[in-house]
Design a protein around this motif. Structure first.
Motif, short mmCIF file in Angstrom:
data_model
loop_
_atom_site.label_atom_id
_atom_site.label_comp_id
_atom_site.label_asym_id
_atom_site.label_seq_id
_atom_site.Cartn_x
_atom_site.Cartn_y
_atom_site.Cartn_z
N PRO A 275 0.84 -1.20 0.00
CA PRO A 275 0.00 0.00 0.00
C PRO A 275 0.88 1.25 0.00
N GLU A 276 0.50 2.20 -0.86
CA GLU A 276 1.36 3.37 -1.10
C GLU A 276 0.84 4.62 -0.38
N THR A 277 1.76 5.39 0.18
CA THR A 277 1.38 6.70 0.69
C THR A 277 1.08 7.62 -0.50
N ASP B 239 -1.30 -7.89 8.00
CA ASP B 239 -0.69 -9.14 7.55
C ASP B 239 0.81 -8.92 7.36
N GLU B 240 1.59 -9.91 7.71
CA GLU B 240 3.05 -9.80 7.64
C GLU B 240 3.55 -9.58 6.21
N ARG B 241 2.77 -10.02 5.22
CA ARG B 241 3.26 -9.90 3.84
C ARG B 241 3.03 -8.51 3.26
N LEU B 242 2.33 -7.64 3.98
CA LEU B 242 2.09 -6.28 3.50
C LEU B 242 3.33 -5.43 3.77
N VAL B 243 3.81 -4.76 2.74
CA VAL B 243 5.03 -3.95 2.82
C VAL B 243 4.66 -2.51 2.49
N PRO B 244 4.95 -1.56 3.37
CA PRO B 244 4.59 -0.18 3.03
C PRO B 244 5.40 0.33 1.86
N CYS B 245 4.70 0.99 0.92
CA CYS B 245 5.39 1.73 -0.15
C CYS B 245 5.37 3.20 0.27
N VAL B 246 6.48 3.65 0.81
CA VAL B 246 6.55 5.00 1.36
C VAL B 246 7.06 5.93 0.26
N ASP B 247 6.14 6.74 -0.26
CA ASP B 247 6.49 7.70 -1.32
C ASP B 247 6.82 9.03 -0.63
N PHE B 248 8.10 9.33 -0.52
CA PHE B 248 8.53 10.51 0.23
C PHE B 248 8.16 11.80 -0.51
N GLY B 249 8.07 11.75 -1.84
CA GLY B 249 7.59 12.90 -2.58
C GLY B 249 6.12 13.16 -2.29
N HIS B 250 5.32 12.10 -2.23
CA HIS B 250 3.90 12.25 -1.89
C HIS B 250 3.73 12.81 -0.48
#
Length: 288
Positions: A145-147, A167-178
């Motif tokens: 899931p993306e910021t 869930d452990e398989r969820l990985v944050p998509c950290v969009d620092f520009g967003h």
């Protein structure tokens, strides 16, 4: 392990017609990741996807795939949820053909709801998505899931991290520009980077935090809406500056995937980020 770097899609300087040539080209530049874009729909054919995957394995390029932009986990309409499940499972199928194990997803729009109301709709929706992915045989693929960059979208850092606790398989998509754009420029500089990385660690634990997924670009924003458009690193009117983030990630010894989304110069700017990271690593120096 070190952080890895690459572009979202093909830069303006990409000299070939087929994305199957991208991994070899990127490796020649000194990059190590590539995010295939399905933002407007999953239209890649299986044969092409498998060629991209084989080329990536040969070149040592790590692949991820961006699912369609029109996903909305925060829409309570059952038909909308079924469409979202279809978009995400199709993206997982294409990623699986390529041998990619990360699919980036948008979380959705508020639709005139409070942030909490929207998140309380998105949480069971994401659980349904995960169950559908399991049922289709894609439980080995991490959803990211993306910021998001617009203020009226679901997806500030805390919202994305809360989704990732499901869930452990969820990985944050950290969009620092967003995050920079939706904060109207406040999330910028070393102190902000420290706070954001600390927050990821606090919510998910260091083992999960250290391998987060990331998008990065400079982004123009407007005072009322947040994100307006992606820029290049050469443009200096807006941020964020990549240097403080690269220095802090290197200091921590974390190994995230950084995907650059600059407007047309994403391969070149990804290489700039990699050099900044290498120069900041203990005993490191930027390599040509």
């Amino acid at each position: 392990m070190s952080a890895i770097f690459g572009p979202a899609g093909n830069a303006d300087s990409f000299p070939y017609k087929s994305s199957a040539d991208a991994p070899r080209w990127l490796a020649g530049l000194g990059l190590d990741a590539y995010e295939y874009q399905c933002g407007k729909g999953v239209n890649v054919k299986e044969d092409t996807a498998r060629k991209i995957g084989a080329a990536a394995r040969e070149a040592g390029i790590r692949l991820s795939l961006h699912a369609p932009y029109f996903i909305n986990l925060a829409n309570p309409d059952p038909d909308s949820l079924q469409k979202t499940i279809g978009y995400i499972t199709a993206a997982c199928e294409a990623a699986d053909w390529m041998g990619s194990t990360r699919v980036i997803i948008h979380s959705g729009a508020l639709m005139k709801r409070t942030r909490r109301e929207a998140l309380d709709i998105a949480i069971p929706s994401l659980k349904a998505v995960l169950a559908a992915c399991d049922g289709a045989g894609y439980g080995h693929i991490a959803l990211c899931p993306e910021t998001m960059g617009k203020i009226n979208q679901l997806g500030d850092l805390d919202e994305v991290l809360e989704l990732c606790t499901l869930d452990e398989r969820l990985v944050p998509c950290v969009d620092f520009g967003h995050l920079y754009a939706r904060s109207l420029g406040e999330l910028e500089g070393h102190g902000a980077c420290v706070r954001m990385l600390d927050r990821i660690k606090e919510v998910l634990g260091e083992d999960r935090a250290r391998t987060f997924h990331s998008h990065f670009s400079k982004i123009q924003f407007t005072p009322n809406g947040g994100e307006k458009m992606h820029l290049t690193f050469d443009q200096e009117d807006f941020g964020p500056d990549p240097a403080p983030l690269m220095a802090e990630v290197a200091r921590r010894g974390w190994s995230p995937t950084f995907i650059c989304e600059s407007a047309g110069t994403q391969a070149e700017d990804a290489l700039t980020m990699k050099k900044l990271y290498q120069a900041a690593a203990p005993g490191g120096e930027a390599h040509p």
